[in-house]
Design an enzyme around this catalytic site. Structure first.
Site, PDB file in Angstrom:
ATOM      1  N   ASP A   1      40.235  37.940  41.822  1.00 48.83           N
ATOM      2  CA  ASP A   1      39.550  36.912  42.365  1.00 48.83           C
ATOM      3  C   ASP A   1      38.673  37.174  43.613  1.00 48.83           C
ATOM      4  OD1 ASP A   1      40.816  35.105  40.679  1.00 48.83           O
ATOM      5  OD2 ASP A   1      42.440  34.742  41.853  1.00 48.83           O
TER       6      ASP A   1
ATOM      7  N   HIS B   1      35.507  39.646  37.861  1.00 47.81           N
ATOM      8  CA  HIS B   1      36.136  38.362  38.415  1.00 47.81           C
ATOM      9  C   HIS B   1      37.183  37.662  37.507  1.00 47.81           C
ATOM     10  CE1 HIS B   1      36.278  35.363  41.311  1.00 47.81           C
ATOM     11  NE2 HIS B   1      34.772  35.141  41.271  1.00 47.81           N
TER      12      HIS B   1
END
Length: 560
Positions: free
Chosen positions: A536, A532
């Protein structure tokens, strides 16, 4: 000056011969201890052999490409002091002496699985009575500074023959069986299973006939008992190299037929990985199989004889109806060591360092399965049968064209993201030695048949222990599939330092609604995880949706 003959060591359990790949020295060279002498290859691995002594090369036996017998002379040295062979009667060379071609070094790689003995052993064999010889941990991999002690094959007081296996050690690249450089009595074992040992540090101390390699005071007659986490153990039970160390407090299980009980409880039977796997398939406990090989090693013929004589595995003792409801007592403590510990450390490090985001989507693979069935029905004889993985691999390659950042390595310590143009696809594979990730290189340049062949090749090499180092490293994105055991959904752990992993689940027929009608379709859930910090949630979803569209319309996989 003395004469020392270095014989070809056993570089794999049950190996009777090995091919000479290349020389690193020639007659007349002055060689230092631990200097590389030659490269040899078995059907399992290529191994660099290092010199056990310092001296001058007087003979090199064998030509490149020749098969040499284990135990036969390989290199003869002129050494300071007494050697291990008579100076008057050197054996005649088994084959012409061949120096290296222009100093070329044949490519060699350490073995990926736990079936290979060390490249060479330490110290010269002795020449006077009652001396001490310390066998030091050799360099079992290029640049390796330490190795983990996986298990002992000997204990203090054992009389050991030259080239007998004494211990298993593991680096981050391979598990290696170390053989004794001398014949003698074990007086000390330096280290406990699971301990990290430094290369060049003492491993085993022997009392040998003739001249040793250390002063008499340097190796005690009996090793002290370890206190706490001591570095030296005085007596260690033999342990398996392919299983974790176990300490069991249960009451002794009912013994099998006394006729087949050939070892004391806790004694480790000697056998090659192939024999162990076959015994496991047959349901046979090696503890009760007599061995006819060197040092009592169990061979395939011993298994055949055991089965023919009506021998049973220890599990048979609990097969009666009376034992079905017997109370179970005690606990089993298992030390996680060796490859299992390496896997645990890598998984924990990946989860600790990478904030995972997991995304799951269902995919209608009915059209894909129809195409796959058609291609398999019409394939040429030399083409492999296709499963779903080559199509998923192709979908990943195509989807990465729009989002190349997902095909990256992230060095979080340096803060550098390296995006790769080539797609080197890792294929997570379960092997007898634990979880490995063989690599299909340049997946972007392969058609489905070539991809299927390469997946089968590298996965097979990982499973049988013949994979080379570059076949087990360098992946840029990974597929992890549990095949028919794929379940409904899972949360794959990213193969650090990659930033994404794709995990197909099993294909199953489900009732779905299409155009207002309930129909049966072949459906597959696709589980995926992303780093992450780099990817995204929106980008992760776009990537998976692109894969979904490609698989649901498989003709588009090779368009454009």
């Amino acid at each position: 000056m003395g004469r020392y003959v270095f014989k070809l060591p056993d570089v794999g359990e049950g190996t009777a011969e090995a091919e000479l790949v290349g020389w690193h020295v020639k007659v007349g060279d002055m060689v230092a201890e631990d200097q590389i002498l030659a490269d040899i290859m078995t059907d399992k691995a290529t191994v660099e052999l290092t010199s056990p002594v310092a001296g001058k090369v007087t003979a090199a036996h064998g030509q490149v490409g020749e098969q040499l017998a284990v135990g036969s002379p390989l290199v003869e040295f002129e050494v300071e002091g007494a050697g291990n062979a008579s100076g008057e009667a050197p054996p005649s060379p088994a084959s012409p002496v061949l120096p290296p071609q222009g100093g070329d070094r044949a490519a060699a790689s350490p073995p990926p699985s736990g079936e290979v003995s060390p490249k060479a052993t330490e110290g010269a064999s002795p020449a006077s009575s009652g001396a001490n010889h310390v066998f030091k941990l050799p360099d079992v991999g290029e640049g390796t500074a330490e190795a983990e002690l996986v298990g002992w094959h000997v204990k203090v007081g054992d009389t050991v023959a030259e080239d007998q296996i004494v211990a298993d050690v593991m680096t981050d690249k391979a598990t290696v069986e170390l053989t004794s450089p001398v014949s003698g009595v074990v007086v000390a074992l330096h280290g406990e299973a699971g301990q990290q040992l430094a290369v060049g540090g003492p491993l085993v101390s022997f009392k040998v006939e003739g001249k040793g390699n250390v002063a008499a005071s340097a190796a005690p007659a009996e090793a002290p008992k370890p206190a706490g986490n001591s570095n030296t153990v005085s007596a260690v039970n033999s342990e398996t190299s392919d299983k974790p160390t176990k300490k069991t407090t249960t009451a002794p299980a009912k013994a099998v037929a006394e006729a087949f009980t050939t070892r004391t409880a806790g004694e480790r039977p000697l056998a090659s990985p192939a024999v162990r796997n076959r015994a496991r398939d047959l349901g046979i406990e090696l503890q009760f199989v007599p061995g006819s090989g060197p040092a009592g090693r169990i061979e395939h013929g011993d298994l055949d004889a055991y089965v023919a004589s009506g021998g049973r595995g220890s599990s048979a003792s609990g097969s009666s109806a009376a034992s079905t409801y017997a109370k179970a007592e005690g606990v089993t403590e298992t030390r996680i060591i060796g490859l299992r510990r390496k896997i645990a450390e890598k998984m924990a490090e990946s989860v600790r360092r990478i904030p995972h985001i997991t995304y799951v989507e269902e995919i209608d693979v009915t059209a894909l399965e129809e195409l796959r069935a058609h291609l398999n029905a019409t394939k040429a004889k030399d083409q492999p049968k296709l499963n779903v993985l080559p199509f998923i691999a192709r979908a990943i390659v195509v989807a990465l064209r729009d989002q190349p950042t997902i095909n990256s390595h992230y060095d979080d310590e340096a803060g550098v993201l390296t995006t790769h143009n080539a797609v080197h696809l890792g294929i997570a594979a379960q092997t007898p030695n634990g979880l490995m990730v063989p690599v299909v290189r340049h997946a972007e340049a392969r058609d489905p048949y070539d991809t299927a062949l390469e997946i089968a090749r590298v996965s097979g090499a990982a499973k049988d222990g013949s994979a080379k180092r570059d076949e087990l490293s360098g992946s840029t994105i990974t597929i992890t599939s549990l095949g028919t055991l794929g379940g409904v959904v899972h949360t794959p752990i990213i193969n650090h330092p990659e930033v994404a992993i794709i995990g197909p689940n099993k294909i199953a027929e489900r009732v779905v609604v299409r155009n207002g009608q309930m129909v049966v379709r072949k459906m597959m859930n696709l589980s995926s995880s992303f780093d992450h910090r780099i990817v995204d949630g929106h980008d992760a979803a776009v990537f998976v949706q692109r894969i979904k569209g490609l698989l649901e319309h498989p003709a588009t996989l090779w368009m454009g």
